[in-house]
Design an enzyme around this catalytic site. Structure first.
Site, short mmCIF file in Angstrom:
data_model
loop_
_atom_site.label_atom_id
_atom_site.label_comp_id
_atom_site.label_asym_id
_atom_site.label_seq_id
_atom_site.Cartn_x
_atom_site.Cartn_y
_atom_site.Cartn_z
N HIS A 8 0.82 -1.22 0.00
CA HIS A 8 0.00 0.00 0.00
C HIS A 8 0.85 1.27 0.00
O HIS A 8 0.42 2.31 -0.47
CB HIS A 8 -0.99 -0.01 1.17
CG HIS A 8 -0.38 0.22 2.51
ND1 HIS A 8 0.17 -0.81 3.25
CD2 HIS A 8 -0.20 1.35 3.25
CE1 HIS A 8 0.64 -0.32 4.38
NE2 HIS A 8 0.43 0.98 4.41
N ASP A 9 2.07 1.19 0.52
CA ASP A 9 2.94 2.38 0.56
C ASP A 9 4.03 2.33 -0.51
O ASP A 9 5.06 3.00 -0.38
CB ASP A 9 3.59 2.51 1.95
CG ASP A 9 2.71 3.30 2.91
OD1 ASP A 9 1.80 4.04 2.43
OD2 ASP A 9 2.93 3.20 4.13
N LYS B 129 6.00 5.35 -1.76
CA LYS B 129 7.06 6.00 -0.98
C LYS B 129 8.44 5.75 -1.60
O LYS B 129 9.42 6.37 -1.19
CB LYS B 129 7.02 5.52 0.48
CG LYS B 129 5.86 6.13 1.26
CD LYS B 129 5.91 5.74 2.72
CE LYS B 129 4.74 6.39 3.46
NZ LYS B 129 4.64 5.91 4.86
N HIS C 2 2.52 10.00 -2.20
CA HIS C 2 2.82 8.57 -2.35
C HIS C 2 1.63 7.71 -2.79
O HIS C 2 1.83 6.75 -3.53
CB HIS C 2 3.52 8.00 -1.10
CG HIS C 2 2.62 7.71 0.05
ND1 HIS C 2 2.33 8.64 1.01
CD2 HIS C 2 1.94 6.59 0.40
CE1 HIS C 2 1.53 8.10 1.91
NE2 HIS C 2 1.28 6.86 1.56
N HIS D 52 -5.90 4.64 0.03
CA HIS D 52 -5.74 4.25 1.44
C HIS D 52 -5.59 5.41 2.41
O HIS D 52 -5.64 5.22 3.63
CB HIS D 52 -4.59 3.23 1.60
CG HIS D 52 -3.21 3.79 1.57
ND1 HIS D 52 -2.53 4.03 0.39
CD2 HIS D 52 -2.36 4.17 2.57
CE1 HIS D 52 -1.32 4.50 0.66
NE2 HIS D 52 -1.20 4.61 1.99
N HIS D 53 -5.41 6.66 1.91
CA HIS D 53 -5.41 7.82 2.81
C HIS D 53 -6.68 8.65 2.67
O HIS D 53 -6.76 9.75 3.23
CB HIS D 53 -4.18 8.71 2.55
CG HIS D 53 -2.94 8.17 3.22
ND1 HIS D 53 -2.72 8.24 4.58
CD2 HIS D 53 -1.87 7.52 2.70
CE1 HIS D 53 -1.56 7.66 4.87
NE2 HIS D 53 -1.02 7.21 3.75
N ASP E 100 -3.62 0.80 8.81
CA ASP E 100 -2.50 1.72 8.61
C ASP E 100 -2.38 2.70 9.78
O ASP E 100 -1.31 2.88 10.37
CB ASP E 100 -2.74 2.48 7.29
CG ASP E 100 -1.58 3.36 6.89
OD1 ASP E 100 -0.45 3.09 7.32
OD2 ASP E 100 -1.81 4.34 6.14
#
Ligand SMILES: [Fe+2]
Length: 364
Positions: A225-226, A229, A254, A278-279, A307
């Site tokens: 998911h990240d 980054k 990201h 996801h954010h 998260d």
């Protein structure tokens, strides 16, 4: 025509009657690919079609009458009575019992149709059949039709499809692991965080009863998911003090970076969208697109909760880890407003269950 090949069959009056009917319907019955037998009220086989004969010949059956004159119920009883204790024999005996019961019910008029799928080991290979027993109304002698439809090509195609599907799932999993490894090599914190998020997502997914396919997709999405980054400079990722506004903007890019990396991979799950969203937050206060409510896919709402909890309870470059109570307090405060209520409740239920299990297994 199969029914005219065996003159012996027409020696009795019953056979003549059956033969007359068979001749009437033979163009239809012989054209069928299913193996068909016509049965009298006692279960005696009166006639069989060409497909029945061909299958019998192909499997080395030396019975020149192809079972005609034999009693189908007796044949089934023979399978039941001769069965040993092996798994295959017990399976055959159980199947024979079901078929005999079904045939008796059709012959007695209690059942309009009996149908069952069964495996069959011929001398050369394994086959699968669909057995259908139906009444034959209006005839003096013939009372039921037994049809064995060969499902083997369909079952083999299905097995091959499942094999290819498993292989494809394995390839997707390997692809995701390779991507995750790229992150791990560069940024150990993000790699460890993603693994923790996978564990929490798995727990939430199980409580929510996600089906196996959806759960697998969720875990793959959580695992990377990240990934975006990877485009964030390492000195920003590891900065021990508060980020400046420009640095924050880079950091907040990201999810979109991740989406750009993944959008060309044709996953059977919306992995790129999970990463992109996801954010996002339920009330529209998240980023990058300010999506709200159902606009955010369930998987992204699950990853968001996992998260946040792991981020709060883990050590960060700019602060030490906070307690589980702090993580729970954050999720509870935003439950139903910022975070999906069902997802938060599922996670809290998992935590409570875990605490209970730990207590039960504690030596004290
Ligand atoms: Fe993130």
């Amino acid at each position: 025509m199969a029914f005219e090949m065996d003159c012996e069959r027409q020696s009795s009056s019953a056979d003549v009657t059956a033969g007359n009917i068979a001749r009437t319907y033979s163009p239809i019955i012989d054209a069928l690919s299913a193996h068909v037998a016509l049965i009298d009220c006692n279960g005696t086989i009166l006639e069989v079609n060409k497909a029945w004969m061909r299958y019998s010949d192909a499997n080395g059956n030396c019975d020149l009458r192809y079972g005609i004159g034999s009693n189908y119920l007796d044949l089934l009883d023979g399978i039941r009575c001769c069965a040993g204790g092996g798994e295959k024999e017990l399976e055959d005996a159980s199947m024979a019992r079901k078929v005999a019961a079904g045939l008796r019910q059709v012959l007695s008029g209690k059942l309009d149709k009996f149908q069952i799928e069964y495996p069959c080991n011929s001398p050369t290979e394994r086959h699968w059949f669909l057995l259908t027993i139906t009444p034959f109304p209006g005839a003096e002698q013939i009372k039921a039709v037994i049809a064995h439809e060969d499902l083997t090509p369909l079952m083999r195609a299905n097995e091959e499809l499942l094999r290819q599907s498993a292989q494809l799932a394995c390839s997707f999993s390997n692809t995701v692991e390779a991507i995750a490894l790229a992150v791990e090599k560069r940024d150990a914190y993000t790699a460890g965080h993603q693994q923790q998020v996978v564990k929490i997502c798995h727990a939430i997914g199980c409580v929510l009863n996600l089906d196996e396919h959806r759960l697998r997709g969720l875990l793959l999405g959580a695992q990377i998911h990240d990934i975006g980054k990877i485009a964030v400079p390492i000195d920003i990722l590891g900065k021990p003090t508060k980020l400046t506004r420009p640095e924050m903007e880079i950091m907040r890019s990201h999810p979109e970076n991740g989406f750009e990396i993944l959008k060309g991979i044709d996953f059977p799950w919306p992995i790129a969208e999970m990463v992109y969203q996801h954010h996002e937050r339920l009330d529209g206060s998240g980023y990058p697109r300010g999506l709200s409510g159902e606009e955010i896919c369930l998987e992204a709402r699950i990853i968001a909760v996992a998260d946040v909890f792991d981020a709060i309870t883990s050590h960060r470059p700019y602060r030490p880890a906070k307690s589980y109570e702090d993580g729970i307090a954050e999720l509870s405060a935003g439950c139903g407003r910022i975070y999906d209520a069902a997802v938060v409740e599922a996670f809290l239920a998992h935590l409570q269950n875990k605490v209970k299990q730990d207590t039960e297994h504690s030596p004290n």
